[in-house]
Design a protein around this motif. Structure first.
Motif, PDB file in Angstrom:
ATOM      1  N   ILE A 147      15.597  36.049  20.083  1.00 43.64           N
ATOM      2  CA  ILE A 147      16.047  36.546  21.378  1.00 43.64           C
ATOM      3  C   ILE A 147      17.550  36.723  21.310  1.00 43.64           C
ATOM      4  N   TRP A 148      18.000  37.915  21.605  1.00 42.43           N
ATOM      5  CA  TRP A 148      19.431  38.216  21.669  1.00 42.43           C
ATOM      6  C   TRP A 148      19.790  38.436  23.126  1.00 42.43           C
ATOM      7  N   VAL A 149      20.853  37.805  23.582  1.00 43.02           N
ATOM      8  CA  VAL A 149      21.349  37.989  24.945  1.00 43.02           C
ATOM      9  C   VAL A 149      22.732  38.609  24.832  1.00 43.02           C
ATOM     10  N   LEU A 150      22.878  39.787  25.418  1.00 43.78           N
ATOM     11  CA  LEU A 150      24.152  40.493  25.433  1.00 43.78           C
ATOM     12  C   LEU A 150      24.583  40.618  26.885  1.00 43.78           C
ATOM     13  N   PHE A 151      25.841  40.329  27.160  1.00 44.26           N
ATOM     14  CA  PHE A 151      26.242  40.361  28.566  1.00 44.26           C
ATOM     15  C   PHE A 151      27.682  40.798  28.745  1.00 44.26           C
ATOM     16  N   ASP A 152      27.925  41.305  29.934  1.00 43.92           N
ATOM     17  CA  ASP A 152      29.255  41.695  30.380  1.00 43.92           C
ATOM     18  C   ASP A 152      29.405  41.109  31.775  1.00 43.92           C
ATOM     19  N   LEU A 153      30.257  40.118  31.894  1.00 44.71           N
ATOM     20  CA  LEU A 153      30.445  39.439  33.172  1.00 44.71           C
ATOM     21  C   LEU A 153      31.888  39.609  33.640  1.00 44.71           C
TER      22      LEU A 153
END
Length: 116
Positions: A17-23
């Protein structure tokens, strides 16, 4: 009796599982929410690959989907998060590049080490 197509340890059943985010981190409150989200990922067993990219191994698609639901529940209101799923077989084909060395590669083969 139903015969399972793949064994439990099959490379087609094990998931990554890869989690990519922009917060957003413009305000103190947004930075606090972003830090909380990253800590939530660590608490779920994820490891940081890059600052906004985390990865984790899951034994099955069901476990991976369960983790994705938990991630979805902790996303800050203004955040943008993508969760990607890869089978172990697909992940095994990942190529990693870490920049180029300024030093030329040695042309001489290393000597064989003999242990007695």
């Amino acid at each position: 009796m139903k015969i399972e197509r793949y064994s439990k340890l099959s490379g087609y059943r094990i998931m990554w599982i890869w989690v990519l985010f922009d917060l957003p981190v413009g305000t103190s409150a947004e930075r606090k929410q972003a830090t909380r989200f990253r800590n939530d990922l660590l608490d779920l067993g994820f490891e940081m690959v890059q600052f906004s990219v985390y990865i984790r191994h899951a034994w099955s698609k069901e476990k991976a989907e369960s983790l994705a639901r938990q991630i979805g529940e902790s996303v800050p209101e203004a955040g943008h998060v993508q969760v990607l799923f890869f089978t172990d077989k697909q992940y095994g084909q990942t190529q990693v590049f870490r920049g180029r060395s300024a030093q030329p590669r040695p042309t001489e083969k290393p000597r064989q080490l003999a242990l007695f």
